[in-house]
Each structure stands twice: as structure tokens, then as C-alpha cells.
Design an enzyme around this catalytic site. Structure first.
Site, PDB file in Angstrom:
ATOM      1  N   THR A  80       0.855  -1.196   0.000  1.00 59.27           N
ATOM      2  CA  THR A  80       0.000   0.000   0.000  1.00 59.27           C
ATOM      3  C   THR A  80       0.883   1.236   0.000  1.00 59.27           C
ATOM      4  O   THR A  80       2.045   1.185   0.380  1.00 59.27           O
ATOM      5  CB  THR A  80      -0.860   0.106   1.280  1.00 59.27           C
ATOM      6  OG1 THR A  80       0.031   0.141   2.407  1.00 59.27           O
ATOM      7  CG2 THR A  80      -1.843  -1.020   1.399  1.00 59.27           C
ATOM      8  N   ASP A  81       0.294   2.368  -0.389  1.00 56.74           N
ATOM      9  CA  ASP A  81       0.945   3.624  -0.068  1.00 56.74           C
ATOM     10  C   ASP A  81       0.797   3.809   1.443  1.00 56.74           C
ATOM     11  O   ASP A  81       0.040   3.098   2.100  1.00 56.74           O
ATOM     12  CB  ASP A  81       0.317   4.791  -0.855  1.00 56.74           C
ATOM     13  CG  ASP A  81       1.237   6.016  -0.858  1.00 56.74           C
ATOM     14  OD1 ASP A  81       2.192   6.050  -0.053  1.00 56.74           O
ATOM     15  OD2 ASP A  81       1.001   6.945  -1.656  1.00 56.74           O
ATOM     16  N   TRP A  82       1.528   4.769   1.988  1.00 50.68           N
ATOM     17  CA  TRP A  82       1.647   4.878   3.446  1.00 50.68           C
ATOM     18  C   TRP A  82       0.320   5.241   4.109  1.00 50.68           C
ATOM     19  O   TRP A  82      -0.157   6.363   4.022  1.00 50.68           O
ATOM     20  CB  TRP A  82       2.752   5.883   3.777  1.00 50.68           C
ATOM     21  CG  TRP A  82       4.090   5.198   3.930  1.00 50.68           C
ATOM     22  CD1 TRP A  82       4.959   5.351   4.982  1.00 50.68           C
ATOM     23  CD2 TRP A  82       4.721   4.234   3.063  1.00 50.68           C
ATOM     24  NE1 TRP A  82       6.063   4.532   4.821  1.00 50.68           N
ATOM     25  CE2 TRP A  82       5.939   3.838   3.664  1.00 50.68           C
ATOM     26  CE3 TRP A  82       4.366   3.635   1.858  1.00 50.68           C
ATOM     27  CZ2 TRP A  82       6.799   2.902   3.090  1.00 50.68           C
ATOM     28  CZ3 TRP A  82       5.241   2.693   1.283  1.00 50.68           C
ATOM     29  CH2 TRP A  82       6.426   2.348   1.903  1.00 50.68           C
ATOM     30  N   GLY A  83      -0.312   4.234   4.695  1.00 49.68           N
ATOM     31  CA  GLY A  83      -1.614   4.454   5.329  1.00 49.68           C
ATOM     32  C   GLY A  83      -2.767   4.386   4.341  1.00 49.68           C
ATOM     33  O   GLY A  83      -3.886   4.773   4.681  1.00 49.68           O
ATOM     34  N   GLY A  84      -2.513   3.916   3.142  1.00 49.71           N
ATOM     35  CA  GLY A  84      -3.545   3.893   2.102  1.00 49.71           C
ATOM     36  C   GLY A  84      -4.619   2.842   2.360  1.00 49.71           C
ATOM     37  O   GLY A  84      -4.337   1.772   2.899  1.00 49.71           O
TER      38      GLY A  84
END
Ligand code: BGC
Length: 767
Positions: free
Chosen positions: A273-277
Site C-alpha cells: 500500500t501507499d503509506w496508510g492507504g
């Protein structure tokens, strides 16, 4: 005796089998499946969720070496299986890590290479691969395992906050550049993360926005660059984006991550994932988003889901197997000992050479550039002349050695030009006072984001007498988390006054004026360019950008960059201007991609909307003549070879970017009037020298996406090949026929819009 020996042997065999059963399987020695079988549910979940803040609070035992300050994330080590951590670091313009590292005795400076937008303007995939090699070497030698790059979303709108991190408005340029970059970086034995999959073209409300996009626009525009990059260079990892598409978060969408990315394109690596996505860890696991980054509290959720039979453990097993296959490739797992001393000098040279090819000469009346031999004294205006913007803000930033940084002012002085002291002091004092007054965290950016400094008529008149030419730099910066405003696209009144007043004073004295654009994304040019003699687009071309720019001003380098993104006459002309960033405008929930496939030049060319500078445009200090277009056969099933001769007819050596556009028959589907299907850059041609440039076109290169058939289809009819020096400067044409419509590939019927679109389209001709 013989019997005793046999007994002994079988006893020994049994014992060794027993001890092997007892042995904990080791990653790299034993089969991945055996490792997975021996893992507890808790261990699997730990592996699939990044270490988050734990990594910095409590370093795992025996893993001190992984503590690379400001690394974006780490994966969890499980020492009993020999599973090491993987260190993930940003970003697209070079490695982003802390300069002061706790265990190091020297600063960990990295090289700020030209930003992606700048690199795309080189149209030189070999050069981009070299940049990738140098970047990847810093990743390896500073002890990281993966560079979170390249970022390849489409430059859909000129105000996109991260456009500088992205390559182009055209998916072919995007895909080819990304493939070259990935090859270069991964040739070091480190990984990449192709991001942000997919359609992260809007920064406003980026973690919640729902983008409504047609299947055709997704296939032809937004997915296409990823498809090319994945098929051509297999990145180790792919990073999903923050946004939702047609109702679903990309990281939770199995159609996207499994049906398209893995099943259709054959992606072999791991998805993170993107960071916290995304929001739903269980949906992410089911979708095939193997790794959750940076990791924050999802572990219990996943354990509970398995225990409550809401998630099948076999899904985790599959994701773990991809995570382990990834970890096995990392330098840390292979036991590589970083030197912590990459060759920064050699890399600065790579950055310099690359920057020299990124710059685009937009205007050059009466050969204002290169500087004539009698130009010795330069009057240098604009705050950015004294404070070059090497790159954008956010995760795409690079902490390079300030001693390696040159402003345009410094570079001109080192280039042997005399600068006017009172003017330089005026700007430098302004910059010093801004920096001194800024909060520590804002010092780096305060000048970039501050409005331009007004200059009085008297100051200008003083310069005219004492200088041979005026150079004015206009700068813009932007970055992750927000988009630019329509006002930011325009030049401010102060900037326009500066250009106007300097130009009238210099022109009255029969002296020339050059504007340098130190920007990451288009600005308005149509309303002031007539005032000046030359305009050079220096982009945000890295730590060596100013030095390379001076090479161009001097004529040491002949500019050979061309635009990979159109410059509209005005912002309102951009096809997505009325829907960007989304609805409602001040706090968007949905973004309607009503322009469909008509993004960038596909729109301007098809709907005859004049642009300030067209896609593919860029001048040179020499001229090129195109001749002799020829086809090697007429049957596309055998791949059609197209060749054309390019001759340097001017007075200095130069490189030319040759673009192949196709006008395809549109009997059954409306199509853009032309689309880029191939491109090439010549070598450095001496005056009088020629090169024959060749391209290959296959059936699938020519196909369009038919939503009704969920297929890529090459329509029968006449295909016109247009060889251009830009999208609106076609120099040679030829054509061939395809006698029968061909369904090139049938794909999954997935990712349909969840809300109605008022999509722009061109009627099929119906013939
Ligand atoms: C960005 C990514 C980046 C990640 C890690 C996110 O906010 O969108 O591009 O790689 O942070 O720093």
C-alpha cells in the site's frame, strides 16, 4: 558385516530425517512453502504489516544495521526463519534519507537527480537508465533495499501537486521512461516500487477521493504506462495509490491487483500500500495487496478476521509467499555489506549530463541564445536566479550536499560571466532575511513559496547600462498533499511587471532578455512571452540543473529536450479544468474524468484547441530536415518497420527527438486524431550529418480499447503514420491498410464507473 552396515546406514538416514523434521526451515535454504507451513498465524500477520513506528521505538534484536534514518518503512524480521527486514526508502528523484545517521561518522548525502518531468523531456531512455543505475547504487551503498520509485501517474491536469514526480501526459512516454528507470535501478540488485497504482492524479483529498473513470480511459491512459513498465521490466514491487476508483480503494480492489496486474500482465512481484492507504485490511489481503505500509495496528484486525473465519488463512499464505520471495532478493537478505560511500562525484556528473538534456528551448528569436560572444556581463533578475529549485517537496525530496548546490548566479560566475553586484546583493539580502525569519522546518522552502520581489524602474535602468543581456528566472514549487491553484498557474502581477519593465528597458537599449523557467509543471506563458527574446525551460532539474543551464546559455550544450506535457494557452483550456480537483470544488468527494481518453495533446489536437507549446515541442540551436519515410512491409501481422532519415542542416551539432504518431481509422470507435506510438532520439549529429531512425509497429501497438467487447481491437482501414518534430509539426507521412478488424486481446470486464460520467467522445465515422 554387510547387514550391520546396511542397518547403520538406514539408522543414520532415519536420524537425519528426524533432525530435519525438527529443524526450523530457513528462508533461502528451504522451500518457501516449508517456511510458511512452519509459521504461526501471528508471524504471518507480522510479516505482512510493516513495522510502523515500532521500528524506531524498539529496534528488533540483532537488526541494528537496518536503522537507516528517515527510511520510509521497514518490513518485520523473523529471525527464527532467517527472515530479515527490508528497508524501503523514497523516492523518484534520488534517495531520500537523513543526512546525519546515528551510526555513521560522515554525512549521508545523496544526489538530487533531475525530477521525472525533466527526465521525460529528454525522451532518451538510455540516459534515464543511466540515471537509474546511479540512483540505485546509492540505494545499495547506503544500505536500503528498495527505492519507492518510479512514480508514473499521468499528468492529467497542469495543477496536479505531484506532477514533477511524474513523467508525462502520454502513457507511452510514461511506460518507456519507467521501464528504463526500473532497469537501471534494479541492475544494482535493489528493488523498485512502481507507484501509485493507479490514477493518483489529484492530491486534494487524496486519501478519500473517488475518481470516476471510464473503462476505456483507464485502459488506454491510466493503466497503460503501468502495463508497459510491468511487462518490460518487472519491478520488484508495485505500490497501490491512496485514491478510490469507481467506488473502491485501489488497494482493496482484487480486479485491479489480481485480474489485471497479475493475471493479464503477468506481474511477479509484491504489492504494497501507499503509506496508510486504504481502510480495510481484510479487503486488502483478499485483493492481493500483500504488504500494508508503514504498518499501524492492522495486525489484530487480521488475526481476528482469520479466527472469526472472515479471512481465509490461505490468502495470507499466498501473500506471505510473495513477501518472502521479495525478501530473498534484497541485499540485506543476501548479506551485502554497504560501503556507505557511493561515488557522489561520479553521480553528480550523471546528474549534470542528464540535466543538460532535460531543458527545453521554448522560444529563441533572432538567435538570442546561445549568448553572443560579446555577452560578458549579465543582469540577473528574479529570486529563483539566486536560489535554484532542484526538485519538489514531500517524499520526492532529496537531501543533497549544500556544497554541491549551485544557483544560476553561482553557475554564471563559474562560467566566466560578470554579474552586477548591487543587483545580486539586493536579491541575496532578501533571501537571507527570508531564511533567517523562517521557522526551522520552513527554511528550506521559504524562498520557493514566497512571492517575487518587486524591482524599481531605477534599479532596472542602472542595470541596463552596465550589462549586455538580462536573464529573468521565474520559479514555482509544489508537492505532495495539495494541488496548485489556478492562480499559481498564472504569473503574478509582480512577475509580469518585472518581465515587462526589464524587457522594455533592455530592448530600448538594443539588448536582449531571456526568461528561465525553473518549474515542475506548466505555467502561463502566452500572456508574456512576446515581451522577451528567448525562453528556456530549465524544469526542476536536480542539483546540477543550474550548471547545465549555464552550459546551454553559453552554447556548450545544444538544447535537445522536448515537452512531454502540453503548455495550454490558458488554464481553462485544459480538458480537465472544469472538473479538477473534483466535486464539490472546495472539499471534493468525487472527481469525474469527463474528458475520457482526451487527455493532453489527444484533446488539443482532436478538438483543434490552440496551445502555447505543443506536446513534443522544443527548439534546438540547429535545424533538422526529415526525409525518405519508408515502410518495410504492409502487413501489420509481421510488424511494420518504419524508417525516416534525419539530417542536421544547421551549423552546430545537435540531437533530435523524432516522434511517430498514428491517425487510425475510427469507423467503429471514436479516436483521437493522432496518438504517439513510438519515439526515438538521434545521436549527436554534426552539421551535415544524417541518421536513419527506425521504428516497429505491431498490431497491439495500434489497438484501441473497445468497452463493449472488453477487448483491444485494431480496426480495419487506413492507418496514417505521421513522423513529427512535435505533435503539431508533422514532417513526413505515409500510410498502410489493415484489411480485417483484429481483436488483439480480450481482457476482464472490470473497473466500471459507479456514477454516471458525461464523457467527452468523438463519434465513430461509421464507415
Ligand atoms: C507517498 C509515497 C511515498 C510514501 C513513503 C506517501 O505519502 O505518497 O509516494 O513513497 O509516502 O514516504
Amino acid at each position: 558385516m554387510k547387514q550391520i552396515n546396511l542397518l547403520l546406514v538406514s539408522l543414520l538416514l532415519a536420524f537425519s530425517a528426524f533432525s530435519q523434521n525438527e529443524k526450523i526451515p530457513q528462508l533461502g535454504t528451504d522451500k518457501i512453502d516449508d517456511v510458511i507451513s512452519a509459521m504461526t498465524l501471528q508471524e504471518k500477520v507480522y510479516l505482512l504489516v510493516g513495522m510502523g513506528d515500532d521500528a524506531w521505538k524498539t529496534p528488533p534484536t540483532g537488526q541494528k544495521s537496518v536503522m537507516l534514518g528517515d527510511a520510509a518503512g521497514l518490513t518485520y524480521p523473523i529471525p527464527r526463519f532467517g527472515i530479515t527486514s527490508a528497508v524501503l526508502t523514497d523516492g523518484p528523484a534520488g534517495l531520500r534519507i537523513k543526512v546525519e545517521q546515528s551510526l555513521a561518522s560522515h554525512p549521508f548525502y545523496c544526489t538530487a537527480f533531475p525530477t521525472a518531468t525533466s527526465l521525460a523531456a529528454t525522451w532518451n531512455t538510455a540516459l534515464v537508465e543511466e540515471v537509474g543505475k546511479a540512483m540505485g547504487n546509492e540505494v545499495l551503498e547506503y544500505g536500503s533495499d528498495v527505492l519507492l520509485a518510479p512514480a508514473i501517474n499521468i499528468q492529467r491536469n497542469p495543477l496536479g501537486g505531484r506532477n514533477f514526480e511524474y513523467y508525462s501526459e502520454d502513457p507511452l512516454v510514461v511506460g518507456k521512461m519507467a521501464a528504463a528507470m526500473i532497469r537501471g535501478i534494479q541492475s544494482n540488485g535493489v528493488g523498485t516500487s512502481l507507484k501509485h497504482f493507479v490514477a493518483n492524479n489529484i492530491e486534494t483529498n487524496r486519501t478519500s477521493i473517488n475518481e470516476v473513470i471510464s473503462q476505456r480511459a483507464l485502459r488506454e491512459i491510466y493503466l497503460r504506462g503501468f502495463e508497459i513498465a510491468v511487462k518490460e521490466s518487472q519491478p520488484w514491487t508495485v505500490m497501490t495509490s491512496y485514491n478510490r476508483i469507481n467506488g473502491f480503494y485501489t488497494s482493496e480492489n482484487r480486479d485491479l491487483l489480481t485480474s489485471i496486474l497479475r493475471d493479464e500482465w503477468g506481474f511477479q512481484g509484491m504489492v504494497m500500500t501507499d503509506w496508510g492507504g486504504g481502510k480495510d485490511a481484510v479487503a486488502q489481503m483478499n485483493a492481493g495487496n500483500d504488504m500494508l505500509m508503514p504498518g499501524n495496528g492492522q495486525r489484530q484486525e487480521l488475526i481476528d478476521a482469520v479466527n472469526n473465519k472472515l479471512l481465509n488463512e490461505s490468502v495470507l499464505d499466498q501473500n506471505v509467499s510473495r513477501a518472502l520471495a521479495f525478501i530473498m532478493k534484497t541485499p540485506r537478505f543476501r548479506g551485502y555489506t554497504p560501503t556507505y560511500t557511493p561515488d557522489l562525484k561520479a553521480h553528480a556528473q550523471v546528474a549534470h549530463d542528464a540535466a543538460g538534456e532535460t531543458m527545453v528551448l521554448l522560444k529563441n528569436d533572432k538567435n538570442a541564445l546561445p549568448f553572443a560572444s560579446n555577452v560578458k556581463r549579465v543582469a540577473l533578475f528574479g529570486k529563483t536566479s539566486y536560489h535554484f529549485i532542484a526538485g519538489g517537496t514531500g517524499s520526492g525530496e532529496v537531501n543533497y550536499n549544500p556544497a554541491a548546490e549551485a544557483s544560476i548566479n553561482d553557475a554564471l560566475v563559474s562560467g566566466g560571466y560578470k554579474l552586477l553586484q548591487p543587483l545580486s546583493d539586493f536579491y541575496k539580502n532578501f533571501i537571507d532575511s527570508l531564511v533567517a525569519g523562517a521557522k526551522p522546518r520552513d527554511k528550506k522552502w521559504v524562498v520557493d513559496f514566497h512571492s517575487e520581489l518587486p524591482v524599481s524602474q531605477n534599479q532596472i535602468s542602472d542595470q541596463v547600462k552596465n550589462s549586455d543581456i538580462a536573464v529573468i528566472t521565474i520559479g514555482r514549487n509544489a508537492g505532495e498533499g495539495s494541488d496548485r491553484t489556478a492562480g499559481n498557474f498564472l504569473l503574478s502581477e509582480t512577475e509580469k511587471d518585472l518581465i515587462k519593465s526589464v524587457s522594455s528597458a533592455y530592448h530600448a537599449a538594443n539588448k536582449k532578455v531571456v526568461v528561465v523557467l525553473n518549474i515542475g509543471s506548466p505555467v502561463s506563458v502566452a500572456d508574456w512571452r512576446d515581451d522577451v527574446d528567448a525562453v528556456i525551460l530549465a524544469w526542476q532539474s536536480g542539483q546540477e540543473g543550474a550548471n547545465a543551464l549555464v552550459d546551454i546559455l553559453k552554447g556548450k550544450i545544444n538544447p535537445s529536450g522536448k515537452l512531454a506535457e502540453s503548455f495550454p494557452m490558458k488554464y481553462e483550456d485544459a480538458p480537465s479544468s472544469s472538473t479538477f480537483p473534483g466535486e464539490p470544488k472546495d472539499n471534493p468527494v468525487n472527481a469525474f474524468y469527463n474528458e475520457g481518453i482526451y487527455v493532453g495533446y489527444r484533446y488539443y489536437s482532436t478538438f483543434n484547441v490552440p496551445v502555447a507549446y505543443a506536446f513534443g515541442y522544443g527548439l534546438s540551436y540547429t535545424q533538422f530536415q526529415y526525409s525518405g519515410i519508408s515502410l518495410n512491409n504492409n502487413n501489420v501481422n509481421n510488424d511494420i518497420g518504419v524508417s525516416v532519415k534525419v539530417k542536421n542542416t544547421g551549423k552546430v551539432a545537435g540531437k533530435e527527438i523524432v516522434q511517430l504518431y498514428v491517425n487510425a481509422p475510427a469507423a467503429e470507435t471514436g479516436k483521437p486524431v493522432q496518438e504517439l506510438k513510438a519515439f526515438a532520439k538521434t545521436g549527436l549529429l554534426k552539421p551535415g550529418e544524417s541518421e536513419t531512425v527506425s521504428f516497429k509497429l505491431s498490431n497491439s501497438d495500434l489497438a484501441s480499447f473497445r468497452t463493449d467487447l472488453s477487448s483491444w481491437v485494431t480496426d480495419k482501414g487506413t492507418y496514417e503514420i505521421r513522423i513529427g518534430a512535435s505533435s503539431n509539426d508533422i514532417r513526413q507521412k505515409t500510410s498502410f491498410d489493415i484489411p480485417k478488424t483484429v481483436v488483439v486481446e480480450k481482457v476482464h470486464n472490470v473497473l466500471y464507473p459507479n456514477l454516471p460520467l458525461k464523457e467527452l467522445n468523438v463519434k465513430a465515422s461509421g464507415k
